[in-house]
Design an enzyme around this catalytic site. Structure first.
Site, short mmCIF file in Angstrom:
data_model
loop_
_atom_site.label_atom_id
_atom_site.label_comp_id
_atom_site.label_asym_id
_atom_site.label_seq_id
_atom_site.Cartn_x
_atom_site.Cartn_y
_atom_site.Cartn_z
N GLU A 1 7.74 -34.47 42.17
CA GLU A 1 9.05 -33.98 41.74
C GLU A 1 9.75 -33.33 43.03
O GLU A 1 10.60 -32.40 43.12
CB GLU A 1 9.00 -32.80 40.65
CG GLU A 1 8.23 -33.54 39.57
CD GLU A 1 8.43 -32.77 38.14
OE1 GLU A 1 9.82 -32.34 37.97
OE2 GLU A 1 7.67 -32.83 37.38
N ILE B 1 2.58 -42.86 37.65
CA ILE B 1 3.34 -42.27 36.71
C ILE B 1 2.24 -41.56 35.80
O ILE B 1 1.45 -42.04 35.00
CB ILE B 1 4.13 -43.61 35.80
CG1 ILE B 1 4.60 -44.38 36.78
CG2 ILE B 1 4.64 -42.99 34.60
CD1 ILE B 1 5.77 -43.55 37.60
C1 LIG Z 1 0.11 -35.86 40.69
C2 LIG Z 1 0.99 -36.59 40.81
C3 LIG Z 1 1.70 -36.98 39.73
C4 LIG Z 1 3.05 -37.74 39.52
N1 LIG Z 1 3.83 -37.93 38.45
C5 LIG Z 1 4.68 -38.80 38.71
C6 LIG Z 1 5.51 -39.22 37.46
O1 LIG Z 1 5.04 -38.59 36.19
N2 LIG Z 1 6.52 -40.12 37.69
C7 LIG Z 1 6.94 -40.34 38.70
O2 LIG Z 1 8.08 -41.03 38.65
N3 LIG Z 1 6.41 -40.08 39.87
C8 LIG Z 1 5.30 -39.43 39.83
N4 LIG Z 1 4.67 -38.89 41.04
C9 LIG Z 1 4.97 -39.71 42.30
C10 LIG Z 1 5.67 -38.43 43.29
O3 LIG Z 1 6.90 -37.93 42.76
C11 LIG Z 1 5.91 -39.16 44.56
O4 LIG Z 1 4.44 -39.10 45.32
C12 LIG Z 1 6.64 -38.27 45.56
O5 LIG Z 1 7.96 -38.31 45.13
C13 LIG Z 1 6.43 -38.74 46.92
O6 LIG Z 1 6.62 -39.82 47.01
P1 LIG Z 1 5.55 -40.81 47.97
O7 LIG Z 1 4.42 -40.47 47.61
O8 LIG Z 1 6.00 -42.22 47.98
O9 LIG Z 1 5.80 -40.43 49.47
P2 LIG Z 1 6.85 -40.71 50.48
O10 LIG Z 1 8.13 -40.61 50.13
O11 LIG Z 1 6.29 -41.85 51.24
O12 LIG Z 1 6.65 -39.74 51.51
C14 LIG Z 1 5.63 -39.38 52.65
C15 LIG Z 1 5.88 -38.06 53.32
O13 LIG Z 1 6.95 -38.35 54.19
C16 LIG Z 1 7.98 -37.23 53.99
N5 LIG Z 1 9.28 -37.84 54.01
C17 LIG Z 1 9.80 -38.71 53.23
N6 LIG Z 1 11.39 -38.76 53.35
C18 LIG Z 1 11.61 -37.67 54.42
C19 LIG Z 1 12.78 -37.32 54.53
N7 LIG Z 1 14.02 -37.86 54.65
N8 LIG Z 1 12.71 -36.28 55.49
C20 LIG Z 1 11.64 -35.59 55.64
N9 LIG Z 1 10.24 -35.99 55.24
C21 LIG Z 1 10.25 -36.96 54.32
C22 LIG Z 1 7.40 -36.79 52.55
O14 LIG Z 1 7.92 -35.30 52.42
C23 LIG Z 1 5.96 -36.81 52.49
O15 LIG Z 1 5.42 -35.82 53.40
C24 LIG Z 1 3.48 -38.19 41.10
C25 LIG Z 1 2.62 -37.81 42.08
C26 LIG Z 1 1.37 -37.06 41.88
C27 LIG Z 1 0.80 -36.63 43.23
#
Ligand SMILES: Cc1cc2nc3c(=O)[nH]c(=O)nc-3n(C[C@H](O)[C@H](O)[C@H](O)COP(=O)(O)OP(=O)(O)OC[C@H]3O[C@@H](n4cnc5c(N)ncnc54)[C@H](O)[C@@H]3O)c2cc1C
Length: 384
Positions: free
Chosen positions: A364, A157
């Site tokens: 995002e 976050i």
């Molecule tokens: C610098 C930074 C700032 C952030 N700030 C915030 C914030 O302020 N608030 C907040 O709530 N979150 C925040 N996040 C979190 C961010 O939104 C999530 O990391 C992002 O949504 C991906 O989720 P995950 O990391 O759990 O990856 P996962 O959902 O586990 O995904 C892993 C991989 O699988 C792929 N994947 C997953 N599902 C599918 C599908 N259906 N089809 C194809 N590919 C798929 C993804 O594209 C990715 O390549 C931040 C992240 C970063 C790195």
């Protein structure tokens, strides 16, 4: 069709560039190396209109068009992605969302603090087991007297460790699936809320604050719901619609910075008795960087223009976010190569551009999910 900017557009762009040059550029390298978030900058951003740009002046905003807002974010993004990210979270994910879904009391109390930068806001959606699949979030809101009790964990976050106010998405009716998701406004110092830095060192955006938030019986009252009970999924997606446009603008800024650095460098660096910019392979890199920059800038401005016209820009935002972030990674990667060994050190800003650009592909909505959104929109629902 008019591709020109108005006088006011140019003034907003120039003011944002001047702000970034004066207040962000001098400390960008040190903040990245230290991994430090400098909260004293927040009111300065507020004063410059960079936290309330597109928000109603009645709440301390500037009433800028979305074109003007993305022009400003492009300037911040060219200098420091951590601070462009801050502005996007505070204004797009929290401010624009509160303005659209908040009650009159929430708007009149919170938005002036948000736009002035006297309070920091965070948007807490992602969980360890619910990233891309946000509808499966596990944080619960259990009815408790006239309010609720929140339990669960959010991670990654932005601003989470320092926020005065956190927009938290929790499920008030897990049997209803995503229709139970509700947005709650939680003070950063609420009893039962523990905050800790994310595990490990981030690849980029190192001048941002990224936290894990643990909710253990955090009490919220009936006035702390934003967008109605069960309306949280729409609220969350509304915030992301605004935020993704801001990320696209940041990615355009990274490309501009990468190209500017490379033009300076390839004009002066000499090998084989010539400036390296005179080698055709180098020229090919520069011209491809320029073409990608121009095309993704136009995609971003078009999505902003559609928003200003009151048109749906859902597909255009995903196209801009995906294309601009991919182009930013490619541009920064080329910029490191064109700088040779120097590009591989923090003495030159291009390696930071590359590390920051990778983050833009993830948050995002990842590069995968943007393409899924675009394709689903093109295909439409199958009629059975
Ligand atoms: C610098 C930074 C700032 C952030 N700030 C915030 C914030 O302020 N608030 C907040 O709530 N979150 C925040 N996040 C979190 C961010 O939104 C999530 O990391 C992002 O949504 C991906 O989720 P995950 O990391 O759990 O990856 P996962 O959902 O586990 O995904 C892993 C991989 O699988 C792929 N994947 C997953 N599902 C599918 C599908 N259906 N089809 C194809 N590919 C798929 C993804 O594209 C990715 O390549 C931040 C992240 C970063 C790195």
């Amino acid at each position: 069709m008019d591709f020109g900017l108005s006088e006011q557009d140019v003034a907003v762009q120039a003011a944002a560039r001047a702000f970034a040059t004066e207040h962000l550029a001098p400390a960008a390298r040190r903040a990245d190396e230290d991994g430090s978030f400098d909260a004293t900058r927040v009111p300065l951003l507020g004063e410059a209109g960079l936290l309330g740009g597109p928000i109603d002046p009645a709440y301390g905003g500037r009433g800028w068009t979305h074109i003007q807002w993305v022009l400003a974010l492009m300037e911040l993004g060219a200098v420091d992605s951590s601070w462009r990210g801050f502005a996007t979270v505070q204004t797009c994910l929290c401010g624009m969302l509160l303005e659209r879904f908040g009650t009159d009391a929430q708007k009149s109390t919170l938005l002036p603090q948000l736009t002035a930068g006297s309070s920091v806001f965070a948007y807490a959606l992602t969980e360890p087991e619910a990233g891309t699949d946000v509808a499966s979030l596990r944080t619960t809101a259990t009815a408790d007297g006239d309010g609720w009790t929140l339990d669960g964990t959010k991670h990654w976050i932005t601003n989470g460790g320092v926020a005065d106010h956190v927009l938290v998405f929790a499920n008030a009716d897990p049997d209803a699936g995503k229709n139970g998701i509700t947005c709650f406004l939680v003070p950063g110092d609420a009893a039962g809320l523990a905050r800790a830095p994310v595990e490990g060192r981030e690849l980029g955006h190192r001048a941002s604050d990224h936290a894990t938030l643990t909710f253990d019986g955090v009490r919220v009252g009936p006035g702390d719901v934003g967008g109605g009970v069960g309306g949280g999924f729409e609220v969350a997606m509304g915030g992301l619609g605004e935020g993704r446009l801001g990320v696209a603008a940041g990615a355009v800024g990274i490309q501009q910075a990468a190209l500017d650095q490379c033009l300076d460098w390839t004009r002066t660096r000499r090998q084989f008795g010539r400036r390296i910019g005179d080698f055709q392979l180098v020229q090919s890199d520069l011209s491809e960087m320029y073409a990608s920059l121009e095309s993704t800038r136009l995609l971003t401005l078009k999505a902003a223009w559609q928003r200003d016209q009151g048109e749906s820009n859902h597909r255009a935002v995903s196209v801009a976010k995906w294309a601009a972030c991919e182009a930013a990674v490619t541009a920064a990667d080329r910029a490191v190569l064109l700088h040779g060994a120097r590009g591989y050190t923090s003495a030159y800003p291009v390696e930071r551009l590359l590390r920051d650009a990778k983050g833009l592909q993830i948050y995002e909505g990842t590069a995968h999910i943007q393409r899924i959104i675009i394709a689903r929109d093109l295909l439409g629902k199958e009629s059975r």
